[in-house]
Structures are given as C-alpha cells and as structure tokens.
Write a protein that holds these residues in place. Structure first.
Motif, PDB file in Angstrom:
ATOM      1  N   THR A  92       0.718  -1.027   0.142  1.00 21.13           N
ATOM      2  CA  THR A  92      -0.137  -0.058  -0.159  1.00 21.13           C
ATOM      3  C   THR A  92       0.828   1.054  -0.002  1.00 21.13           C
ATOM      4  N   THR A  93       1.879   1.141   0.752  1.00 16.88           N
ATOM      5  CA  THR A  93       2.831   2.454   0.869  1.00 16.88           C
ATOM      6  C   THR A  93       3.319   2.621  -0.537  1.00 16.88           C
ATOM      7  N   PHE A  94       4.085   1.562  -1.234  1.00 14.08           N
ATOM      8  CA  PHE A  94       4.622   1.959  -2.742  1.00 14.08           C
ATOM      9  C   PHE A  94       3.738   2.379  -3.636  1.00 14.08           C
ATOM     10  N   TYR A  95       2.363   1.839  -3.397  1.00 15.61           N
ATOM     11  CA  TYR A  95       1.261   2.278  -4.048  1.00 15.61           C
ATOM     12  C   TYR A  95       0.962   3.758  -4.124  1.00 15.61           C
ATOM     13  N   LEU A  96       0.850   4.303  -2.817  1.00 15.37           N
ATOM     14  CA  LEU A  96       0.509   5.672  -2.347  1.00 15.37           C
ATOM     15  C   LEU A  96       1.778   6.466  -2.918  1.00 15.37           C
ATOM     16  N   LEU A  97       3.016   6.124  -2.809  1.00 15.74           N
ATOM     17  CA  LEU A  97       4.256   6.707  -3.111  1.00 15.74           C
ATOM     18  C   LEU A  97       4.485   6.742  -4.796  1.00 15.74           C
ATOM     19  N   ASP A  98       3.818   5.979  -5.451  1.00 17.16           N
ATOM     20  CA  ASP A  98       3.932   5.925  -7.031  1.00 17.16           C
ATOM     21  C   ASP A  98       2.974   7.132  -7.627  1.00 17.16           C
ATOM     22  N   PRO A  99       3.644   8.307  -8.114  1.00 18.61           N
ATOM     23  CA  PRO A  99       2.751   9.331  -8.615  1.00 18.61           C
ATOM     24  C   PRO A  99       1.832   8.835  -9.677  1.00 18.61           C
ATOM     25  N   PHE A 100       2.265   7.971 -10.519  1.00 17.08           N
ATOM     26  CA  PHE A 100       1.201   7.487 -11.380  1.00 17.08           C
ATOM     27  C   PHE A 100      -0.058   6.544 -10.846  1.00 17.08           C
ATOM     28  N   SER A 101       0.113   6.442  -9.460  1.00 14.28           N
ATOM     29  CA  SER A 101      -1.094   5.628  -9.003  1.00 14.28           C
ATOM     30  C   SER A 101      -2.194   6.795  -8.386  1.00 14.28           C
ATOM     31  N   LEU A 102      -1.697   7.927  -8.330  1.00 16.95           N
ATOM     32  CA  LEU A 102      -2.743   9.023  -8.082  1.00 16.95           C
ATOM     33  C   LEU A 102      -3.927   8.850  -9.061  1.00 16.95           C
ATOM     34  N   PRO A 103      -5.149   9.169  -8.160  1.00 17.98           N
ATOM     35  CA  PRO A 103      -6.460   9.373  -8.973  1.00 17.98           C
ATOM     36  C   PRO A 103      -6.350  10.424 -10.032  1.00 17.98           C
ATOM     37  N   PRO A 104      -7.005  10.348 -11.106  1.00 17.31           N
ATOM     38  CA  PRO A 104      -6.949  11.243 -12.057  1.00 17.31           C
ATOM     39  C   PRO A 104      -7.878  12.325 -11.369  1.00 17.31           C
ATOM     40  N   PRO A 105      -7.649  13.630 -11.875  1.00 16.25           N
ATOM     41  CA  PRO A 105      -8.329  14.636 -11.522  1.00 16.25           C
ATOM     42  C   PRO A 105     -10.039  14.414 -11.944  1.00 16.25           C
ATOM     43  N   GLU A 106     -10.675  15.153 -11.375  1.00 18.32           N
ATOM     44  CA  GLU A 106     -12.336  15.115 -11.630  1.00 18.32           C
ATOM     45  C   GLU A 106     -12.349  15.857 -12.983  1.00 18.32           C
ATOM     46  N   PRO A 107     -13.013  15.410 -13.843  1.00 16.61           N
ATOM     47  CA  PRO A 107     -13.365  16.136 -15.138  1.00 16.61           C
ATOM     48  C   PRO A 107     -14.406  17.044 -14.715  1.00 16.61           C
TER      49      PRO A 107
ATOM     50  N   GLY B 241       4.042  16.876 -14.351  1.00 18.45           N
ATOM     51  CA  GLY B 241       3.974  16.602 -12.808  1.00 18.45           C
ATOM     52  C   GLY B 241       3.070  15.507 -12.665  1.00 18.45           C
ATOM     53  N   PRO B 242       2.951  15.122 -11.464  1.00 17.44           N
ATOM     54  CA  PRO B 242       2.053  13.992 -10.874  1.00 17.44           C
ATOM     55  C   PRO B 242       0.729  13.846 -11.375  1.00 17.44           C
ATOM     56  N   GLN B 243       0.103  15.016 -11.431  1.00 16.33           N
ATOM     57  CA  GLN B 243      -1.266  14.978 -11.934  1.00 16.33           C
ATOM     58  C   GLN B 243      -1.506  14.107 -13.054  1.00 16.33           C
ATOM     59  N   ILE B 244      -0.613  14.085 -14.018  1.00 16.63           N
ATOM     60  CA  ILE B 244      -0.675  13.139 -15.175  1.00 16.63           C
ATOM     61  C   ILE B 244      -0.471  11.609 -14.713  1.00 16.63           C
ATOM     62  N   THR B 245      -1.333  11.072 -14.720  1.00 17.18           N
ATOM     63  CA  THR B 245      -1.604   9.609 -14.094  1.00 17.18           C
ATOM     64  C   THR B 245      -1.227   8.598 -15.222  1.00 17.18           C
ATOM     65  N   ARG B 246      -0.962   7.451 -15.008  1.00 16.56           N
ATOM     66  CA  ARG B 246      -0.836   6.482 -15.719  1.00 16.56           C
ATOM     67  C   ARG B 246      -2.013   6.334 -16.771  1.00 16.56           C
ATOM     68  N   SER B 247      -3.226   6.597 -16.365  1.00 17.40           N
ATOM     69  CA  SER B 247      -4.484   6.343 -17.336  1.00 17.40           C
ATOM     70  C   SER B 247      -4.364   7.651 -18.231  1.00 17.40           C
ATOM     71  N   LEU B 248      -3.663   8.757 -17.929  1.00 16.18           N
ATOM     72  CA  LEU B 248      -3.977   9.896 -18.798  1.00 16.18           C
ATOM     73  C   LEU B 248      -2.561  10.090 -19.718  1.00 16.18           C
ATOM     74  N   SER B 249      -1.607   9.477 -19.213  1.00 13.11           N
ATOM     75  CA  SER B 249      -0.210   9.674 -19.976  1.00 13.11           C
ATOM     76  C   SER B 249      -0.239   9.004 -21.476  1.00 13.11           C
ATOM     77  N   PRO B 250      -1.265   8.091 -21.939  1.00 15.01           N
ATOM     78  CA  PRO B 250      -1.281   7.797 -23.287  1.00 15.01           C
ATOM     79  C   PRO B 250      -1.593   9.007 -24.176  1.00 15.01           C
TER      80      PRO B 250
END
Length: 329
Positions: A21-36, A172-181
């Motif tokens: 859980t700690t590694f997940y939370l520290l991973d910037p790509f695991s941040l939830p995407p901003p609300e549309p 920045g970390p706001q660009i999550t894994r789901s948005l990066s493509p």
C-alpha cells in the motif's frame, strides 16, 4: 522473511499489505485522475456566435480609447507613466495592470481548468473542444505542476497535450498512468530562434525551438490551446514568434493563449509596445489574475506577475467559428 512467514504467517501478510500500500501511494502514477469538469455541450445557438463576437469587439474598442485617455491623464505620454507609482501625495490611483484589463467578452462559457491556486488557467469555450477529434494542446513550462493539463485531458475525449520544459524530466504527478497515453513530453525550451546544442555541449545547454519548428516536428497545422509560462522570456519569444504573422497578415496558428506575464525590469513604454503587438496579431484578453502567491512569498514585491488568457479573434479557429454542418446525402 521466509523465517518470519513460517513462524508468523498472519503478521508477515500484514507487513506485506502495508508495504504494498505504501509503494502504491508513493507512486505518482497511482494518483487518482482529477475529476473532469461537468459536461458542457453548450455550443452557441446557430447564428449567435458572430453577434457575440461583434459586441465583444465593440466593448474592447472602448477599452482601447479609455487606455489612451488614461495615458494622457497620468502621462501624458507612455514614457511618463510609471509601472507601480510610489506612495506619495497626491497618490496616483493606478498600477500598470489598470491600463490592460481583460475586457474582451468570452463568447462561450468561461471555466477555470486545473488548480484554484497557482497552476490553474481560465479557458474560454472548453465545450468547443470537448469532443473535437483533432484537439491539440501545447503546454510550455511545466515545473512539476500539471493540474491544468490533467483536467483538460479528463474533460475532453480526444485532446492530446504536447509538453515542453528543459528544467524537468516529465509532466507533474497529476498526469496519471491513465492519462499519459494522450501526452507527449520533451525537455525542450520555447524560444525566438532554434538552437540545437552540439554533441559536446555542457548539460546546461538545452535544445530550444520556435513554435513553428515544434509544430513542424509534430506535423501540426493548428493548436487549439497554447499555455506558456517561461519566466519573462515571453517578451522576446512572442515578439519573434508573432513577427512573420504580422508581416504576412496570416492568422496565428492557435485558438487561445494562456500566458503568465513577468514585468521584471520592464518600462511602461516597452510593455505598451509589446502588448499592442499582441493586439495587432488578433489576441484579446478575456481573463486575468494577478499572481498574489508571488506577492505573498516576496512581501516587498510589487504585483508584477499576472496570468492572462487571450482569445485569437483572427482566422477560423474553433473558438470563433461555428462547426460546419454535415448534411446527409
């Protein structure tokens, strides 16, 4: 770990879950995407957009006349106007920003995209690119904060963002894994001229490109939204960028511009000339915010940083021209 697992399997499992859980939370790509942003879909009523633009033009023409009157009153020439008058008697009730209000009426909805503090920008007519298939966003100057770019992506279905900043290695970390493509990052700078460092150049010698060169690299003929924050280099860069368009009469290749302006070591006369160049190229300010975060951190500083959002009123970009109707055959 094997010994602990054998003797205390429940404890070992608990430790494993905590670490994961700690590694997940520290991973910037695991941040939830901003609300549309809420769905917009509020295109202007047919035939209404030209009327709105004409009225905005008339309102802005009055501001141009008022500016000349204000210069005569406090000048009487631009050389005589102070950027931030000192506290004296009688006290001149103005600052430089009063001469350049964001008085052009956005003909669509006005929405703030990104963080409410430093990093967010005001956009005119996000609904115009909400489902646009060839939506192109350029963001110059990242500085570890990408809430603007992230919310643009979550609020549109096809927009892609090209980011440029030689001082960082990614968005920045706001660009999550789901948005990066839908993002493309390059450690380049925006400048008035191209500069490609030689192979033996020092690490502080960065690639610099004009906007025209970047667009050619990417195969783009237009940019819907251009965001620029380049720490006072906007004066030199935009002057060189706009010159060929002003000389040819061709419209600028972007629909709107979100720009932070830094007035460090500028005179009123110089700023007025630069600003009028923007206006001649078709740029009209529809929203502004002084950077009060900068003032707060530098207690004695003048409010010489401000965010401006401009609409390009020349050409046929998506913000000033209605989409052509598609007729069935």
């Amino acid at each position: 770990m094997a010994i602990v697992w054998g003797r205390h399997p429940k404890y070992a499992l608990f430790v494993f879950v905590v670490l994961a859980t700690t590694f997940y939370l520290l991973d910037p790509f695991s941040l939830p995407p901003p609300e549309p942003l809420p769905p917009l879909n509020i295109d202007s009523v047919k035939g209404e957009l030209p009327k709105r633009l004409a009225r905005a033009d008339a309102i802005y023409d009055k501001v141009l006349a008022d500016r000349q009157g204000l210069i005569r009153h406090f000048g009487p020439t631009p050389q005589d106007v102070m950027m931030f008058p000192p506290n004296k008697d009688p006290w001149p009730p103005y600052t430089v920003w009063d001469f350049f209000p964001a008085a052009y009426n956005c003909p669509h909805e006005l929405v703030r995209v990104g963080a409410l503090g430093d990093g967010g920008k005001w956009v005119c007519g996000l609904s115009r690119v909400e489902t646009k298939k060839d939506c192109v966003i350029y963001s110059v100057g990242i500085n570890h904060e990408s809430s603007f770019e992230a919310q643009l992506l979550t609020s549109t279905s096809h927009c892609e963002v090209w980011g440029y900043d030689f001082s960082v290695s990614s968005f920045g970390p706001q660009i999550t894994r789901s948005l990066s493509p839908r993002t493309h990052f390059f450690a380049y700078g925006l400048a008035g001229n191209d500069h490609i460092p030689p192979p033996n150049a020092p690490s502080t010698d960065y690639p610099m490109y004009t906007l025209q060169s970047l667009m050619k690299m990417n195969g783009h003929t237009h940019i819907d939204i251009l965001k620029v924050d380049i720490e006072s280099w906007e004066f030199e860069t935009l002057t060189t960028m706009l010159k060929p368009y002003l000389e040819s009469g061709e419209p600028l290749p972007f629909g709107q511009l979100q720009l932070e302006i830094h007035l460090w070591n500028k005179t009123f006369e110089d700023f007025l000339e630069w600003w009028e160049m923007l206006e001649s190229a078709g740029l009209r300010p529809f929203m502004t915010e002084p950077n009060l975060v900068y003032v707060n951190y530098n207690r004695q500083a003048s409010a010489d940083l401000a965010e401006y959002s401009f609409l390009n009123i020349k050409g046929d970009n998506i913000f000033i021209k209605d989409k052509p109707e598609v007729h069935a055959h």
